[in-house]
Design a protein around this motif. Structure first.
Motif, PDB file in Angstrom:
ATOM      1  N   TYR A  20      81.583  10.324 -37.442  1.00 36.42           N
ATOM      2  CA  TYR A  20      80.372   9.379 -36.860  1.00 36.42           C
ATOM      3  C   TYR A  20      81.246   8.689 -35.335  1.00 36.42           C
ATOM      4  O   TYR A  20      81.917   8.052 -35.790  1.00 36.42           O
ATOM      5  CB  TYR A  20      79.342   8.877 -37.228  1.00 36.42           C
ATOM      6  N   LYS A  21      80.550   8.889 -34.143  1.00 35.23           N
ATOM      7  CA  LYS A  21      81.047   8.541 -33.688  1.00 35.23           C
ATOM      8  C   LYS A  21      79.806   8.260 -32.106  1.00 35.23           C
ATOM      9  O   LYS A  21      78.521   8.587 -31.727  1.00 35.23           O
ATOM     10  CB  LYS A  21      81.352   9.416 -32.306  1.00 35.23           C
ATOM     11  N   VAL A  22      80.445   7.245 -32.418  1.00 31.74           N
ATOM     12  CA  VAL A  22      79.100   5.983 -30.719  1.00 31.74           C
ATOM     13  C   VAL A  22      79.709   5.804 -29.306  1.00 31.74           C
ATOM     14  O   VAL A  22      80.727   5.712 -29.721  1.00 31.74           O
ATOM     15  CB  VAL A  22      79.039   4.695 -31.506  1.00 31.74           C
ATOM     16  N   LYS A  23      78.603   6.737 -28.444  1.00 31.01           N
ATOM     17  CA  LYS A  23      78.877   6.788 -27.197  1.00 31.01           C
ATOM     18  C   LYS A  23      78.247   5.488 -26.296  1.00 31.01           C
ATOM     19  O   LYS A  23      76.521   5.812 -26.419  1.00 31.01           O
ATOM     20  CB  LYS A  23      78.753   8.405 -27.101  1.00 31.01           C
ATOM     21  N   LEU A 134      81.895  -1.795 -27.931  1.00 32.76           N
ATOM     22  CA  LEU A 134      81.566  -1.369 -28.603  1.00 32.76           C
ATOM     23  C   LEU A 134      80.791  -3.059 -29.814  1.00 32.76           C
ATOM     24  O   LEU A 134      79.824  -2.883 -30.084  1.00 32.76           O
ATOM     25  CB  LEU A 134      81.801  -0.771 -29.918  1.00 32.76           C
ATOM     26  N   ARG A 138      77.105  -3.938 -30.222  1.00 36.93           N
ATOM     27  CA  ARG A 138      76.464  -4.550 -31.804  1.00 36.93           C
ATOM     28  C   ARG A 138      75.868  -5.881 -31.736  1.00 36.93           C
ATOM     29  O   ARG A 138      74.823  -5.699 -32.304  1.00 36.93           O
ATOM     30  CB  ARG A 138      77.671  -3.415 -32.571  1.00 36.93           C
ATOM     31  N   VAL A 172      68.675   3.230 -28.578  1.00 40.01           N
ATOM     32  CA  VAL A 172      69.929   4.060 -29.435  1.00 40.01           C
ATOM     33  C   VAL A 172      69.503   5.450 -29.262  1.00 40.01           C
ATOM     34  O   VAL A 172      68.222   5.283 -29.987  1.00 40.01           O
ATOM     35  CB  VAL A 172      70.681   3.265 -30.064  1.00 40.01           C
ATOM     36  N   VAL A 174      69.552   8.947 -31.262  1.00 43.30           N
ATOM     37  CA  VAL A 174      70.629   9.412 -32.363  1.00 43.30           C
ATOM     38  C   VAL A 174      70.417  11.171 -32.597  1.00 43.30           C
ATOM     39  O   VAL A 174      69.146  11.532 -32.497  1.00 43.30           O
ATOM     40  CB  VAL A 174      70.302   9.052 -33.893  1.00 43.30           C
ATOM     41  N   ALA A 190      72.298   4.683 -25.050  1.00 39.34           N
ATOM     42  CA  ALA A 190      72.966   4.500 -25.899  1.00 39.34           C
ATOM     43  C   ALA A 190      73.514   5.441 -27.243  1.00 39.34           C
ATOM     44  O   ALA A 190      72.059   6.226 -27.242  1.00 39.34           O
ATOM     45  CB  ALA A 190      73.642   3.320 -26.605  1.00 39.34           C
ATOM     46  N   VAL A 192      74.131   7.893 -30.710  1.00 38.38           N
ATOM     47  CA  VAL A 192      74.867   8.129 -31.878  1.00 38.38           C
ATOM     48  C   VAL A 192      75.496   9.574 -31.569  1.00 38.38           C
ATOM     49  O   VAL A 192      73.487  10.787 -32.511  1.00 38.38           O
ATOM     50  CB  VAL A 192      74.226   7.289 -33.125  1.00 38.38           C
ATOM     51  N   ARG A 204      75.060   2.810 -37.276  1.00 42.89           N
ATOM     52  CA  ARG A 204      75.732   2.920 -36.784  1.00 42.89           C
ATOM     53  C   ARG A 204      74.414   2.496 -35.486  1.00 42.89           C
ATOM     54  O   ARG A 204      75.679   2.154 -34.279  1.00 42.89           O
ATOM     55  CB  ARG A 204      76.881   3.799 -36.670  1.00 42.89           C
ATOM     56  N   ALA A 205      73.605   3.035 -35.635  1.00 40.44           N
ATOM     57  CA  ALA A 205      72.797   2.617 -34.671  1.00 40.44           C
ATOM     58  C   ALA A 205      72.129   1.975 -35.072  1.00 40.44           C
ATOM     59  O   ALA A 205      71.152   0.865 -34.277  1.00 40.44           O
ATOM     60  CB  ALA A 205      71.442   3.758 -34.613  1.00 40.44           C
TER      61      ALA A 205
END
Length: 365
Positions: A20-23, A134, A138, A172, A174, A190, A192, A204-205
């Protein structure tokens, strides 16, 4: 009860969803190769300038092999000097050449090293800087809006809420598609990358700290699973879900959705209304287009309006929200307005419409 397509979704997640990747949105969008090419060009320019300076004063230098310094020797001397190799076969002997080395070539050497070392350090520290960004993102994210699905419905929902003053850094997105998340970050949101039916993806979001969650997936069964997961993580968030089939709306309500928008039936009703009265269809289209023409706005009752009837208001009141009930403006139960009531009004879309205190637009189809 097992929902239709649940096994297929689970298998797809297990097979294709590994990380899983947060951008986060980037302010500077420049291709890495372009950055490297730019720095190499500067380094070559420094090398050429140094060689020209040496050749311009080649009489002040001596070569151990033949005593004279030509253009090739100048480039050779510039290369070994800037790279701090320094073989010593070519040396400055005149005072002018030595002063030039001190005040001109030495700063050029430092600049050359900064360019090379800076490129290497940037590549090595890129991951560290991303982790720092990041973590800071958060820690600062509170009462934000999570949008699951960046298709047509998701993008329209984001545009509507942002038109009322919501900042882009409070959104955010997703979505399981990496391309969709790249499009979202390009717009300043942002993102995810991941399957929102999984709780770790929604975590993560920061969905457990979100104020509102908009679910606009492509499939109704996916929407049910996302709603169940989101409600389990966040009991207090307002969850609005879009579904295709009206028969699935009660299931979404039972799953924890506060509002369910049936996109297919809503579009069908708008089509039917436009057939019966094209003008009425135009008015409805205007009402569901935030920021232009007429807008539907929900706002609180102020003290000066307490005790008045909705028909006595300056605004065009459509409904009154009292507790958990939605009362029509002509409902006898409304009586006089109370301070705890909220009004659904139709107003002309102006900049002032979006800055009224505690006012917010109604959910759109």
């Amino acid at each position: 009860m097992k929902l239709p397509g649940q096994d297929a979704i689970a298998r797809q997640a297990d097979e294709h969803f590994v990380t899983y990747k947060v951008k986060l949105p980037r302010k500077l969008v420049e291709h890495p190769f372009r950055q490297v090419a730019k720095r190499l060009s500067i380094a070559l320019l420094v090398l050429v300038v140094t060689a020209v300076i040496v050749y311009a004063d080649h009489d002040g230098y001596t070569d151990n092999s033949d005593g004279s310094v030509d253009l090739l020797d100048s480039f050779y001397y510039a290369t070994v000097t800037l790279s701090t190799t320094g073989y010593g076969d070519i040396t400055p002997v005149s005072d002018a050449a030595r002063l030039t080395n001190i005040f001109v070539i030495t700063p050029l050497r430092v600049l050359f090293l900064i360019i090379l070392v800076g490129t290497t350090l940037e590549a090595l520290t890129e991951r560290t800087r991303e982790e720092w960004r990041l973590n800071r993102w958060r820690s600062a994210l509170r009462d934000h809006t999570v949008v699951v699905g960046f298709g047509t419905k998701g993008r329209s929902a984001i545009q509507t809420v942002c038109a009322t003053g919501l900042r882009k850094d409070q959104v955010v997105v997703v979505d399981p598609s990496g391309k969709a998340i790249e499009a979202a970050t390009a717009h300043g949101y942002a993102g995810v990358v991941g399957d929102a039916t999984r709780s770790d993806v929604l975590n993560r979001a920061e969905a457990y700290r979100a104020k509102q969650i908009i679910i606009a997936t492509q499939r109704d069964d996916t929407a049910v699973l996302v709603t169940l997961t989101a409600r389990q993580l966040n009991r207090g968030a307002k969850i609005v879900v879009a579904v295709r089939e009206e028969e699935n709306a009660p299931l979404l309500k039972q799953s924890g959705a506060d509002a369910v928008i049936t996109s297919a039936s809503a579009a069908g009703r708008l089509l039917g209304l436009s057939v019966l009265s094209p003008a009425a269809g135009m008015v409805m289209e205007d009402l569901i287009s935030q920021g232009s023409g007429l807008d539907l706005v929900e706002r609180p009752v102020i003290k000066a309006e307490v005790g008045k009837h909705p028909r006595e208001m300056d605004d065009l009141v459509v409904s009154v929200l009292r507790g958990h009930r939605v009362l029509g403006y002509d409902d006898p139960a409304v009586g006089g307005l109370e301070l705890a009531d909220r009004l659904i009004t139709i107003v002309r879309a102006t900049p002032a419409t979006h800055v009224a205190p505690d006012a917010r637009p109604l959910p759109r189809d």
